[in-house]
Design an enzyme around this catalytic site. Structure first.
Site, PDB file in Angstrom:
ATOM      1  N   GLY A  12       0.816  -1.214   0.000  1.00  0.00           N
ATOM      2  CA  GLY A  12       0.000   0.000   0.000  1.00  0.00           C
ATOM      3  C   GLY A  12       0.848   1.262   0.000  1.00  0.00           C
ATOM      4  CG  LEU A  65      -3.625  -8.529   7.910  1.00  0.00           C
ATOM      5  CD1 LEU A  65      -4.034  -7.076   7.730  1.00  0.00           C
ATOM      6  CD2 LEU A  65      -2.948  -8.721   9.263  1.00  0.00           C
ATOM      7  CE1 TYR A 101     -12.126  -9.240   2.429  1.00  0.00           C
ATOM      8  CE2 TYR A 101     -12.117  -6.860   2.129  1.00  0.00           C
ATOM      9  CZ  TYR A 101     -11.482  -8.082   2.033  1.00  0.00           C
ATOM     10  OH  TYR A 101     -10.211  -8.149   1.554  1.00  0.00           O
ATOM     11  CB  SER A 131      -8.063   5.805  10.975  1.00  0.00           C
ATOM     12  OG  SER A 131      -8.758   6.756  10.215  1.00  0.00           O
ATOM     13  CD  GLU A 133     -13.176   8.501   8.237  1.00  0.00           C
ATOM     14  OE1 GLU A 133     -14.308   7.993   8.309  1.00  0.00           O
ATOM     15  OE2 GLU A 133     -12.992   9.674   7.870  1.00  0.00           O
ATOM     16  CE1 TYR A 154     -10.061   1.995   7.252  1.00  0.00           C
ATOM     17  CE2 TYR A 154     -10.740   4.115   8.153  1.00  0.00           C
ATOM     18  CZ  TYR A 154      -9.743   3.239   7.773  1.00  0.00           C
ATOM     19  OH  TYR A 154      -8.428   3.604   7.928  1.00  0.00           O
TER      20      TYR A 154
HETATM   21  P1  NDP Z   1      -3.724   1.324   1.241  1.00  0.00           P
HETATM   22  O1  NDP Z   1      -5.148   1.047   0.941  1.00  0.00           O
HETATM   23  O2  NDP Z   1      -2.874   2.032   0.254  1.00  0.00           O
HETATM   24  O3  NDP Z   1      -2.981  -0.072   1.573  1.00  0.00           O
HETATM   25  C1  NDP Z   1      -3.641  -1.087   2.284  1.00  0.00           C
HETATM   26  C2  NDP Z   1      -2.735  -2.308   2.328  1.00  0.00           C
HETATM   27  O4  NDP Z   1      -3.423  -3.372   3.034  1.00  0.00           O
HETATM   28  C3  NDP Z   1      -2.372  -2.876   0.944  1.00  0.00           C
HETATM   29  O5  NDP Z   1      -1.048  -3.316   0.981  1.00  0.00           O
HETATM   30  C4  NDP Z   1      -3.326  -4.047   0.817  1.00  0.00           C
HETATM   31  O6  NDP Z   1      -2.875  -5.055  -0.075  1.00  0.00           O
HETATM   32  C5  NDP Z   1      -3.302  -4.554   2.257  1.00  0.00           C
HETATM   33  N1  NDP Z   1      -4.394  -5.483   2.558  1.00  0.00           N
HETATM   34  C6  NDP Z   1      -5.704  -5.335   2.280  1.00  0.00           C
HETATM   35  N2  NDP Z   1      -6.388  -6.410   2.698  1.00  0.00           N
HETATM   36  C7  NDP Z   1      -5.482  -7.260   3.242  1.00  0.00           C
HETATM   37  C8  NDP Z   1      -5.564  -8.551   3.819  1.00  0.00           C
HETATM   38  N3  NDP Z   1      -6.724  -9.205   3.919  1.00  0.00           N
HETATM   39  N4  NDP Z   1      -4.434  -9.151   4.262  1.00  0.00           N
HETATM   40  C9  NDP Z   1      -3.239  -8.499   4.164  1.00  0.00           C
HETATM   41  N5  NDP Z   1      -3.089  -7.264   3.608  1.00  0.00           N
HETATM   42  C10 NDP Z   1      -4.215  -6.663   3.161  1.00  0.00           C
HETATM   43  O7  NDP Z   1      -3.692   2.083   2.662  1.00  0.00           O
HETATM   44  P2  NDP Z   1      -2.669   3.198   3.197  1.00  0.00           P
HETATM   45  O8  NDP Z   1      -1.300   2.783   2.875  1.00  0.00           O
HETATM   46  O9  NDP Z   1      -3.168   4.526   2.819  1.00  0.00           O
HETATM   47  O10 NDP Z   1      -2.918   3.079   4.778  1.00  0.00           O
HETATM   48  C11 NDP Z   1      -2.175   2.163   5.573  1.00  0.00           C
HETATM   49  C12 NDP Z   1      -2.961   1.879   6.842  1.00  0.00           C
HETATM   50  O11 NDP Z   1      -3.161   3.084   7.563  1.00  0.00           O
HETATM   51  C13 NDP Z   1      -4.349   1.282   6.632  1.00  0.00           C
HETATM   52  O12 NDP Z   1      -4.610   0.420   7.713  1.00  0.00           O
HETATM   53  C14 NDP Z   1      -5.262   2.485   6.703  1.00  0.00           C
HETATM   54  O13 NDP Z   1      -6.555   2.094   7.093  1.00  0.00           O
HETATM   55  C15 NDP Z   1      -4.564   3.308   7.759  1.00  0.00           C
HETATM   56  N6  NDP Z   1      -4.741   4.740   7.694  1.00  0.00           N
HETATM   57  C16 NDP Z   1      -4.486   5.414   6.525  1.00  0.00           C
HETATM   58  C17 NDP Z   1      -4.571   6.781   6.476  1.00  0.00           C
HETATM   59  C18 NDP Z   1      -4.313   7.555   5.224  1.00  0.00           C
HETATM   60  O14 NDP Z   1      -4.686   8.728   5.162  1.00  0.00           O
HETATM   61  N7  NDP Z   1      -3.651   6.959   4.221  1.00  0.00           N
HETATM   62  C19 NDP Z   1      -4.940   7.552   7.693  1.00  0.00           C
HETATM   63  C20 NDP Z   1      -5.140   6.735   8.865  1.00  0.00           C
HETATM   64  C21 NDP Z   1      -5.045   5.388   8.851  1.00  0.00           C
HETATM   65  P3  NDP Z   1      -3.217  -4.978  -1.664  1.00  0.00           P
HETATM   66  O15 NDP Z   1      -2.148  -4.086  -2.258  1.00  0.00           O
HETATM   67  O16 NDP Z   1      -3.102  -6.401  -2.092  1.00  0.00           O
HETATM   68  O17 NDP Z   1      -4.569  -4.407  -1.801  1.00  0.00           O
HETATM   69  P1  GDR Z   2     -11.361   9.449   3.836  1.00  0.00           P
HETATM   70  O1  GDR Z   2     -10.686   9.740   2.408  1.00  0.00           O
HETATM   71  O2  GDR Z   2     -12.742   8.953   3.723  1.00  0.00           O
HETATM   72  O3  GDR Z   2     -11.159  10.698   4.647  1.00  0.00           O
HETATM   73  O4  GDR Z   2     -10.472   8.245   4.383  1.00  0.00           O
HETATM   74  P2  GDR Z   2     -11.304   9.989   0.967  1.00  0.00           P
HETATM   75  O5  GDR Z   2     -10.230  10.608   0.176  1.00  0.00           O
HETATM   76  O6  GDR Z   2     -11.957   8.765   0.417  1.00  0.00           O
HETATM   77  O7  GDR Z   2     -12.478  11.063   1.260  1.00  0.00           O
HETATM   78  C1  GDR Z   2     -12.189  12.333   1.805  1.00  0.00           C
HETATM   79  C2  GDR Z   2     -13.436  13.214   1.728  1.00  0.00           C
HETATM   80  O8  GDR Z   2     -13.704  13.521   0.359  1.00  0.00           O
HETATM   81  C3  GDR Z   2     -15.094  13.381   0.115  1.00  0.00           C
HETATM   82  N1  GDR Z   2     -15.328  13.127  -1.308  1.00  0.00           N
HETATM   83  C4  GDR Z   2     -14.913  12.047  -1.994  1.00  0.00           C
HETATM   84  N2  GDR Z   2     -14.193  10.964  -1.618  1.00  0.00           N
HETATM   85  C5  GDR Z   2     -13.885  10.030  -2.572  1.00  0.00           C
HETATM   86  N3  GDR Z   2     -13.143   8.978  -2.231  1.00  0.00           N
HETATM   87  N4  GDR Z   2     -14.326  10.140  -3.865  1.00  0.00           N
HETATM   88  C6  GDR Z   2     -15.068  11.205  -4.283  1.00  0.00           C
HETATM   89  O9  GDR Z   2     -15.455  11.298  -5.435  1.00  0.00           O
HETATM   90  C7  GDR Z   2     -15.362  12.215  -3.313  1.00  0.00           C
HETATM   91  N5  GDR Z   2     -16.042  13.397  -3.367  1.00  0.00           N
HETATM   92  C8  GDR Z   2     -15.998  13.927  -2.163  1.00  0.00           C
HETATM   93  C9  GDR Z   2     -15.510  12.241   1.011  1.00  0.00           C
HETATM   94  O10 GDR Z   2     -16.926  12.231   1.211  1.00  0.00           O
HETATM   95  C10 GDR Z   2     -14.695  12.564   2.268  1.00  0.00           C
HETATM   96  O11 GDR Z   2     -15.390  13.467   3.069  1.00  0.00           O
HETATM   97  C11 GDR Z   2      -9.068   8.241   4.241  1.00  0.00           C
HETATM   98  C12 GDR Z   2      -8.609   6.779   4.104  1.00  0.00           C
HETATM   99  O12 GDR Z   2      -7.235   6.748   3.773  1.00  0.00           O
HETATM  100  C13 GDR Z   2      -8.791   6.034   5.410  1.00  0.00           C
HETATM  101  O13 GDR Z   2      -8.204   4.739   5.334  1.00  0.00           O
HETATM  102  C14 GDR Z   2      -8.122   6.839   6.532  1.00  0.00           C
HETATM  103  O14 GDR Z   2      -8.305   6.184   7.766  1.00  0.00           O
HETATM  104  C15 GDR Z   2      -8.690   8.247   6.581  1.00  0.00           C
HETATM  105  O15 GDR Z   2      -8.442   8.869   5.328  1.00  0.00           O
HETATM  106  C16 GDR Z   2      -8.028   9.082   7.667  1.00  0.00           C
END
Ligand code: NDP
Ligand code: GDR
Length: 337
Positions: A12, A65, A101, A131, A133, A154
């Protein structure tokens, strides 16, 4: 002795930056990759080391996981010093479509991993990717003492993971911490999260490949930071003497509309000509405003966000413009570093 780390979610956005950071610090890094029908390693291909290479410092293992036995076996073999649990179904909107899921992968899997660590006899320090969230509708600014009120499957799953992590610290004396990270983005952000969806559209509109961008709620307020800086905070949390939980954020707020304006403006485009509303992208229950108070991370981790939202939008637009140009030139498109 070089330290060993295990990263779940290594493919990721955050996993790829964290792997680079730990490798640069001399760690041996192991990552869990789930099997998919097509390649899912684009973000880590540039640091990949094949099984034939000697003395590898970056090693990938198939796993999931949801497979607790595989986790126990892997942990027993590796006995890592640090485990970073970044794996999750991380898309908030999608969690409404796949709630069970998401509850399993994002919530219960934290428990599976912590139990696997206990069962394997491993004494690793554990980082849990919690997070903002989890705060949901709790009014900003949010800090470590703000009560949780999640607004999505989530968010609920992350609250379960948070408290499970706290419980394992209290019950078993594990060094387990929660990083409560606010939104953080980069050119490696998944293409369906709003920032990347916007910057990718800007690049494609500029190149004449697209003429509309459909979005949902433009009024949502987020605290957007830069992912490479946030993985540094994760690592710092595991280097402290005592385990604790920390908010990681910039402390600055912007609406989705403002991000749109920054991104289109940087490319010299008027966003109102291209952006249209589609209710499909709205959520059954929205999180209106997340703005973090990162004072504790600043004081105890000596960590502060440097890149703020306008610069972030510019970094992401520039990277997507380069990518689209590479695609059009038929060049091999490389992940932006
Ligand atoms: P991504 O969605 O980019 O990456 C998620 C990762 O989890 C990928 O490597 C994915 O694998 C893996 N994954 C999904 N399902 C499984 C599973 N069943 N078993 C093992 N691995 C799995 O997320 P981010 O890198 O943005 O975020 C990292 C973590 O931080 C996440 O837990 C997210 O919820 C949390 N988070 C993210 C924030 C953000 O703003 N980015 C803010 C706060 C928390 P695959 O590539 O195969 O899909
Ligand atoms: P978020 O990120 O829900 O904060 O979760 P996302 O970028 O999906 O949405 C941010 C805000 O934008 C609004 N929005 C849209 N969002 C998406 N995806 N697509 C659209 O077209 C769109 N238009 C408006 C949403 O309603 C929302 O308010 C992310 C993820 O990385 C989580 O895993 C992480 O935990 C939180 O950030 C912190």
């Amino acid at each position: 002795m070089a330290k060993t780390a295990l990263i779940t979610g290594v493919t990721g956005q955050d996993g790829s930056y964290l792997a680079e950071l730990l490798l640069s610090k001399g760690y041996t890094v192991h990552g869990i990759v789930r099997r998919s029908s097509s390649f899912n390693t684009e973000r880590i291909d540039h640091i990949y080391q094949g099984p034939q290479e000697r003395d590898r410092s970056f090693v990938l293992h198939h796993g999931d996981l949801t497979d607790g036995v595989a986790l126990v076996n892997l942990l027993r073999d590796l006995l890592p010093d640090e485990v970073y649990n970044l794996g999750a179904q991380s898309h908030v909107r999608v969690s409404f479509d796949t709630p069970l899921y998401t509850g399993d992968v994002t919530g219960l899997s934290t428990l599976r991993l912590l139990e696997a660590i206990r069962a394997s006899g491993c004494e690793a320090r554990v980082y849990q990717a919690s997070s903002s969230e989890m705060f949901g509708s709790a009014p900003p600014p949010q800090n470590e003492r703000t009560p949780f009120h999640p607004r999505s499957p989530y968010g609920c799953a992350k609250v379960f993971g948070y408290w499970t992590t706290v419980n394992y610290r209290e019950a078993y004396g594990m060094y387990a911490v929660n990083g409560i990270l606010f939104n953080h983005e980069s050119p490696r952000r998944g293409e369906t999260f709003v920032t990347r969806k916007i910057t990718r559209a800007v690049a494609r509109i500029k190149a004449g490949l697209q003429n509309r961008l459909y979005l949902g709620n433009l009024d949502a307020v987020r605290d957007w930071g830069y992912a490479p800086e946030y993985v540094e905070a994760m690592w710092r949390m595991l280097q402290r003497e005592e385990p604790d939980d920390y908010v990681v954020a910039t402390g600055q707020a912007a609406t989705v509309r403002e991000f749109v304006a920054y991104a289109f403006g940087h490319a010299g485009l008027d966003w109102t000509e291209y952006v249209r509303f589609d209710p499909k992208y709205q959520r059954p229950s929205e999180v209106d405003a997340l703005i973090g108070d990162p004072a504790k991370a600043r004081d105890l981790l000596d960590w502060q966000a440097r890149v703020k939202v306008a610069e972030l939008a510019r970094i992401m637009v520039d990277a997507d413009v380069r990518r689209v140009a590479d695609e059009l030139a038929g060049a091999t498109v490389r992940i932006d570093r």
